[in-house]
Design a protein around this motif. Structure first.
Motif, short mmCIF file in Angstrom:
data_model
loop_
_atom_site.label_atom_id
_atom_site.label_comp_id
_atom_site.label_asym_id
_atom_site.label_seq_id
_atom_site.Cartn_x
_atom_site.Cartn_y
_atom_site.Cartn_z
N SER A 206 55.59 -21.11 14.97
CA SER A 206 54.75 -20.40 14.11
C SER A 206 54.04 -21.03 12.92
N ASP A 207 54.51 -22.26 12.38
CA ASP A 207 53.81 -23.04 11.25
C ASP A 207 52.62 -23.54 11.70
N VAL A 208 52.01 -23.63 12.88
CA VAL A 208 50.84 -23.90 13.10
C VAL A 208 49.78 -22.76 13.75
N GLU A 209 50.28 -21.56 13.34
CA GLU A 209 49.38 -20.59 13.75
C GLU A 209 48.34 -20.29 12.43
N ASP A 210 47.32 -19.89 12.72
CA ASP A 210 46.35 -19.42 11.82
C ASP A 210 46.84 -18.11 10.88
N ALA A 211 46.63 -18.27 9.66
CA ALA A 211 46.94 -17.23 8.79
C ALA A 211 46.19 -15.79 9.40
N PRO A 212 47.13 -14.72 9.43
CA PRO A 212 46.82 -13.49 9.92
C PRO A 212 45.55 -12.89 9.12
N SER A 213 45.25 -13.30 7.93
CA SER A 213 44.11 -12.91 7.18
C SER A 213 42.92 -13.65 7.70
N ALA A 214 42.98 -14.83 8.21
CA ALA A 214 41.98 -15.64 8.57
C ALA A 214 41.46 -15.11 10.19
N ARG A 215 42.89 -14.67 10.80
CA ARG A 215 42.29 -14.18 12.16
C ARG A 215 41.52 -12.86 12.09
N LYS A 216 41.89 -12.09 11.06
CA LYS A 216 41.36 -10.79 10.91
C LYS A 216 39.73 -10.92 10.51
N ALA A 217 39.73 -11.91 9.73
CA ALA A 217 38.25 -12.33 9.13
C ALA A 217 37.38 -12.85 10.27
N MET A 218 38.07 -13.64 11.17
CA MET A 218 37.15 -14.40 12.22
C MET A 218 36.66 -13.23 13.18
N ALA A 219 37.67 -12.33 13.46
CA ALA A 219 37.41 -11.11 14.34
C ALA A 219 36.15 -10.27 13.88
N GLU A 220 36.26 -10.04 12.41
CA GLU A 220 35.73 -9.09 11.87
C GLU A 220 34.06 -9.61 11.62
N LYS A 221 34.17 -10.99 11.46
CA LYS A 221 32.69 -11.60 11.28
C LYS A 221 32.18 -12.40 12.50
N GLY A 222 32.77 -12.08 13.51
CA GLY A 222 32.31 -12.68 14.55
C GLY A 222 32.27 -14.10 14.62
N ILE A 223 33.35 -14.82 14.12
CA ILE A 223 33.48 -16.20 13.95
C ILE A 223 34.62 -16.68 15.20
N SER A 224 34.02 -17.68 16.10
CA SER A 224 35.15 -18.08 16.80
C SER A 224 35.82 -19.15 16.26
N ARG A 225 37.14 -19.48 16.78
CA ARG A 225 38.04 -20.33 16.07
C ARG A 225 37.74 -21.94 15.97
N ASP A 226 36.52 -22.21 16.67
CA ASP A 226 36.04 -23.74 16.89
C ASP A 226 35.10 -23.77 16.14
N GLN A 227 34.77 -22.60 15.11
CA GLN A 227 33.36 -22.72 14.45
C GLN A 227 34.16 -22.99 12.88
N VAL A 228 35.40 -22.83 12.88
CA VAL A 228 36.09 -22.90 11.48
C VAL A 228 36.83 -24.26 11.14
N GLN A 229 36.43 -24.93 10.09
CA GLN A 229 37.37 -26.13 9.65
C GLN A 229 38.41 -25.68 8.89
#
Length: 537
Positions: free
Chosen positions: A244-267
């Protein structure tokens, strides 16, 4: 001397909080003002500092428990010294101490023997990780994600887990460096504002590759069995379940979903390549994630045909639903409507917007005009700015203007304090700052309490007319709407003017129809002729 640690002030109308995380454990040395635990209310988190230096001798309110304002959380002995690292339950009485001493000694000896046998370097004192401060009226939180697992080394202030409250996501940092010895509250569990989340053995070092247990505190599964599920020493990468310690932060996952940003677009900037919320804020927009990506971002169930999906409501959404329904059930809510010709305000803005921004460093928007107009009208109709307290009516001789703000996480209402005393520039600056904090999830308890009247602007989303719902215990809320050009009659002629529908929802128990209509007419008059504000007419 024993010092009591009590629940701090939680804010107006907040009757309880939930213990989210304890950052210290009985037997730990604490410094004055060092954070002991965090409480969670309906809106924000509240940190509880140590009132004095000493040793934490007792935790009265465990993680997950619901407590009232001024309730006893813990006790600190100013004269005691921290032990040699062995965890000990606080002494509540001489008889209790006598009964507990022998079992604890046996447990400590057994644990020591087991650690020596396993070759794990577990030394130092045990430190509790407690639910952090949760904020006004927040009574509980849900453990969203553990980023560490039992047996992992942690650095001080390294994020251990993330909690989800009714209003915001709360990150829980490690209070000390060491090894995560125990996870008390598993993912998905609901904890109160004084609950204990985990235990860290301070100063210890983890044995490489030897994970003691999965990050969930599942009492139905033996530790050895859980260890096998995660992996065993010598197992290849393909044999080990992703940690679990390599999972993205839940707040980050929420933000990606809400902003329409895919995982590979984020550094990613987090540990082990974990995406944090601030990383998403820096990323550019991209197409919305696919259905499989959304599935990874929120607990859900889909039917066999894939035509439906069931997503658990966030705690914020649950609170919004409950509070809005309570407002309908409690208040005798009624709405009156009017419309305002916005030409004068728009002309005034166009004439002075450049000079205004140059001098004050902020743009001249519509909100300052509406705030000023409402403050002006509230002076004439003070019952709209009042509230009911039992059989009394409390009239406010000031205006703390709530400004409803829609965020990706849900609706929040930060407050512009003493709005009736502020200039146009002061109002615009405060609204801009509160809006930024709301979008970034940085609003505090103080930012969202004490409002006496609220303005909600549905026009920014294109709403032409609506009936806003009261924000208890307030007695009035003004709804702004879309400015739309319409034919109107002015001086006997049909002309095209930029018009806005206005809606005032009010509590009919305290505000009569005459007062409500008068208030809305005064707002209309001030908007159609802003000079009335200068003349106090």
């Amino acid at each position: 001397m024993t010092i009591e640690v009590r629940v701090p002030s939680l804010g107006e109308s907040v009757s309880e909080a939930t213990v989210a995380t304890w950052f210290k454990q009985p037997g730990d040395a604490v410094e004055m003002d060092e954070m002991l635990c965090e409480l969670e209310t309906d809106k924000v988190t509240v940190e509880v500092p140590a009132p004095s230096a000493g040793v934490l001798v007792e935790i009265v309110a465990a993680e997950g428990e619901t407590v009232a304002p001024d309730a006893l959380l813990a006790q600190i002995d100013e004269t005691a010294s921290a032990g040699d690292g062995k965890r000990s339950k606080p002494t509540k009485s001489a008889d209790t101490a006598t009964r507990e001493t022998a079992p604890k000694q046996e447990q400590a000896a057994e644990a020591t023997a087991q650690q020596d046998q396993e070759g794990t370097k577990m030394s130092g004192k045990a430190v509790d990780v407690m639910v952090p401060s949760l904020g006004e009226s927040v009574t509980e939180a849900t453990v969203a994600t553990w980023f560490k697992q039992v047996g992992d080394s942690v650095a001080v202030d390294e994020m251990l887990c993330e909690l989800e409250t009714d209003k915001v996501s709360v990150e829980v940092p490690a209070p000390v460096a060491g090894v995560l010895a125990e996870i008390v509250a598993a993912e998905g569990e609901t904890v109160d504002a004084k609950a204990r989340l985990a235990v860290i053995t301070e100063g210890a070092a983890a044995e490489g590759g030897d994970a003691k247990s999965a990050p969930r505190a599942d009492t139905s599964t033996p530790k050895d069995e859980k260890a096998e599920k995660v992996g065993s020493p010598g197992a290849g990468p393909e044999e080990v379940t992703p940690r679990s310690d390599v999972e993205d932060a839940p707040s980050a996952r929420k933000a990606m979903a809400e902003k329409g940003i895919s995982r590979d677009q984020v550094q990613a900037s987090g540990k082990d390549g974990r995406v944090m919320k601030e990383d998403v804020a820096r990323a550019e927009s991209a197409p919305a994630p696919s259905a499989p990506a959304r599935a990874a971002q929120a607990p859900r169930r889909a039917d066999q045909s894939g035509r439906e999906e069931r997503v658990r409501m966030t705690r914020l959404r649950q609170t919004i639903a409950r509070r809005l329904k309570d407002a309908q059930n409690t208040a005798a809510m009624l709405t009156t409507y009017n419309e305002a010709d916005m030409k004068s305000v728009m002309d005034l803005r166009n004439e002075y917007k450049d000079q205004f921004e140059k001098k004050h460093g902020v743009k001249l928007g519509f909100m300052s005009f509406f705030v000023k107009a409402c403050c002006h009208a509230l002076k004439e109709v003070p019952e709209v700015n009042a509230e009911i307290d039992g059989t009394d009516v409390v009239y406010k001789n000031y205006v703390n203007m709530g400004v409803a703000v829609g965020t990706p996480q849900g609706l929040v209402v930060p407050v512009v304090r003493d709005a009736d005393q502020r200039s146009f520039a002061g109002i615009e600056q405060e609204i801009g700052e509160l809006g930024r904090k709301a979008r970034d999830g940085k609003l505090t308890m103080d930012d969202m309490q004490g409002g006496t009247f609220t303005i909600s602007n549905g026009g920014v989303y294109g709403s032409l007319m609506s009936s806003p719902i009261l924000n208890p215990p307030q007695s009035g809320i003004l709804g702004m709407h879309k400015i739309q050009e319409r034919p109107v009659v002015v001086g006997g002629e049909i002309v095209i003017r930029p018009m806005m529908y206005l809606a005032l929802s009010y509590d009919h128990r305290i505000v009569d129809g005459k007062g409500a209509v008068t208030f809305l007419v005064r707002v209309k008059e001030a908007l159609e002729d802003p000079r009335r504000l200068l003349m106090d007419l």
